[in-house]
Design a protein around this motif. Sequence first.
Motif, short mmCIF file in Angstrom:
data_model
loop_
_atom_site.label_atom_id
_atom_site.label_comp_id
_atom_site.label_asym_id
_atom_site.label_seq_id
_atom_site.Cartn_x
_atom_site.Cartn_y
_atom_site.Cartn_z
N GLN A 242 0.18 -1.22 -0.08
CA GLN A 242 -0.18 0.01 0.24
C GLN A 242 0.37 1.21 0.20
OE1 GLN A 242 -3.36 -0.16 -0.04
NE2 GLN A 242 -3.21 2.79 0.09
N LEU A 243 2.06 1.18 0.72
CA LEU A 243 2.36 2.44 0.55
C LEU A 243 3.43 2.34 -0.23
CD1 LEU A 243 3.96 2.80 4.93
CD2 LEU A 243 2.12 3.25 3.17
N LYS A 244 4.23 3.29 -0.98
CA LYS A 244 4.89 3.98 -2.02
C LYS A 244 6.21 3.93 -1.78
CE LYS A 244 1.50 6.23 -4.79
NZ LYS A 244 0.69 7.95 -4.86
N ARG A 245 6.70 2.96 -3.37
CA ARG A 245 8.61 3.22 -2.13
C ARG A 245 9.15 4.63 -1.80
NH1 ARG A 245 12.56 -0.49 -4.69
NH2 ARG A 245 14.52 0.62 -4.43
N ILE A 246 8.51 5.37 -2.52
CA ILE A 246 9.02 6.39 -2.22
C ILE A 246 8.28 6.41 -0.90
CG2 ILE A 246 7.38 8.07 -2.93
CD1 ILE A 246 10.64 8.91 -3.03
N GLU A 247 7.40 6.46 -0.04
CA GLU A 247 7.03 6.87 1.10
C GLU A 247 7.52 5.45 2.44
OE1 GLU A 247 2.33 7.91 0.32
OE2 GLU A 247 2.99 6.19 0.05
N GLN A 248 8.10 4.98 1.48
CA GLN A 248 8.67 3.91 2.79
C GLN A 248 10.82 4.32 2.97
OE1 GLN A 248 8.96 0.78 -0.58
NE2 GLN A 248 6.51 -0.09 0.58
N LEU A 249 11.17 5.00 1.39
CA LEU A 249 12.45 5.18 1.85
C LEU A 249 12.37 6.85 2.40
CD1 LEU A 249 13.60 5.18 -2.28
CD2 LEU A 249 14.46 3.73 0.12
N ASP A 250 10.97 7.81 3.04
CA ASP A 250 11.01 8.62 3.13
C ASP A 250 10.85 7.95 4.63
OD1 ASP A 250 10.84 11.44 3.98
OD2 ASP A 250 8.70 10.94 4.22
N GLU A 251 10.66 7.00 5.35
CA GLU A 251 10.49 7.25 6.55
C GLU A 251 11.37 6.14 7.16
OE1 GLU A 251 8.31 7.25 9.40
OE2 GLU A 251 7.14 9.23 7.59
N LEU A 252 12.42 5.62 6.49
CA LEU A 252 13.29 4.59 5.85
C LEU A 252 14.76 4.60 5.25
CD1 LEU A 252 13.61 1.71 8.12
CD2 LEU A 252 13.79 0.59 6.07
N PRO A 253 15.02 5.48 6.16
CA PRO A 253 16.64 5.95 5.21
C PRO A 253 17.85 5.20 5.25
CG PRO A 253 16.07 8.13 6.91
CD PRO A 253 14.70 6.50 6.86
N VAL A 254 17.69 4.02 4.77
CA VAL A 254 19.16 3.40 5.27
C VAL A 254 20.00 3.18 3.84
CG1 VAL A 254 18.25 2.67 7.02
CG2 VAL A 254 18.05 1.49 5.11
#
Length: 442
Positions: free
Chosen positions: A400-412
Motif C-alpha cells: 500500500q505504501l509507495k516506495r518513495i514513502e517507504q524510503l522517506d521513513e526508512l532512509p537506510v
Amino acid sequence: MSNRDQFGSKIGFILAAAGSAIGLGAIWKFPYMAGTNGGSVFILLFILCTLVIGLPILVAEFMIGRRGQVDAVSSFKKQAPGTPWFLTGWMGFIFSAIILSFYSVVGGWILGYLIRALQFKLTSDHNEFFGKLFADLTINTTEVIVLQGAFLLIIVLIISSGIQNGVEKSSKWMMPILFIFFIILAIRSLTLDGAMAGVKFMFVPDWSYLTFDTLLKALGQAFFSLSVGVAAMLTYASYLKKNENIGSSAVNVAGLNIIISILAGLVIFPAVFALGYSPDQGPGLVFIIIPAVFNQIPFGSFFLIIFFILLLFATITSAIAMLEIVVATAMGDKFEKRKKYAWLCGIGIFIIGIPSALSFGKLANIKIADRSIFDFADFLTNSIGMPIGALLVSLFAGYQLKRIEQLDELPVKPWIFTIWRISVRYIAPIAIIIVLIQGIKG
C-alpha cells in the motif's frame, strides 16, 4: 494535533517499546518453549526468526505509526483513505483488549506470588507444596478477581498520566531495574554446582530438534515476543518525533528482546539442571518449578522476591502497551480526556477478564472449542489475531505504501532497504500464513 503527547527522548521510546515486547513472552513463555523444544536449537531458530522476519515487520509497524502520528484506526484511514485498511486498526484494538483481559489475570497471579514471597510464605521442604499453592491461588474466586483488579489499577494509573509522564517515565526506571535484577539472578544461578549442564542445554545444539515443527514454534515465539500484529508498536511509534531513526530503534528493541530472553534462560535453566529438575515442565515452570528451585539455594527467599518483582515489572511494561492501544483508539483526538478514557477502558477490560480469572475455578467446566475461557482467549489472540494482524501490517507497508514513502521513513543504505522490502512483501507474509495455518490446526 499540537496537544498530542510525544515521547521526550529516543531512549524513552526504545525502553517503552522494548518493555512492550519484554513481558511474559520473554520471561514466562520463552523459557518453557525452549525447555520443551530442545533448548539450544530452538534458541538459535528464535534469534534467526526475530532478525530475519520479526524485525522487518517491527520496522513496518514503526513506519505506519510514525507516518500517521495518530491512533491505529485513524492512521490507516489517513494513509489509505476510502479503503477497508482501517479495520486493521480496529483488529488491534479488539485483540489488545482481549489480550489484556487474560494477561491481567496472570499479572494478578504474579502479584499474589510477590505478596507471599514478601511474607516469606514461599518456603517448603515438599515440592508438591508449590503445585498445590498455584492450584489454590487460581481457584480462589475472591483473590484472583481482587488481584486482577489491583494489577489493572496500576496500569490505568500509568496510562492516565500520559506518554511522557506515564509510559516513558515508568519505562525509564522499570527497564533498567529489570536488567539489573536479571543479571543478579543469572549470576546466582550460574554459580550453583551443576549449573553448566543448563548452559550446555542452552548453547550446545542437539540437532535432532532441528525440525519444521521447532522452526514454526520459534517463528511464532519471535512474532509474539516482539508484540507485532496488535498495533502496539504502531501506536507507540505514532508518538515518535519525525527526526528519530525508526530502523535503529527497531534493531535496538529486537536486540533487547533477544538479550532478555537469553538472560531469562540463564536465570532458569542452570538452576533447574543444578537441582535435578527437568527443563520441559511447560507453562508451570515459572509458578511451580522456579519457587521450588529457589527454595533449595542459600538466600533463596531473597532471590525469589527479586524474581517476582522482575516478573511483575516485565508484565506491567507489556500491559501498558496493550492498554495504550485501546485508550488511544477510544480517545481519538480528545487528548484532554485521556484520564477518563483510561479509567473507562480499564474498567471494561477488567469486566471482560473476569471469566478468564474464574476459568480455573467456578467456570472451569465451561469450554469453548474444548478450551477453558482463559486458554481460548490466549488461542484466539496468539494463534489467530496476532498472525493476521502481522500479515496485514506486512502487506500494508509492503504494497500500500509507495516506495518513495517507504524510503522517506526508512532512509537506510540501498541494500538494507532492498532486504527489508523483500521481507515484508514476500518472506514475512508466507511465513505468517504458515504459522497461522499451523496455529489454527493446533
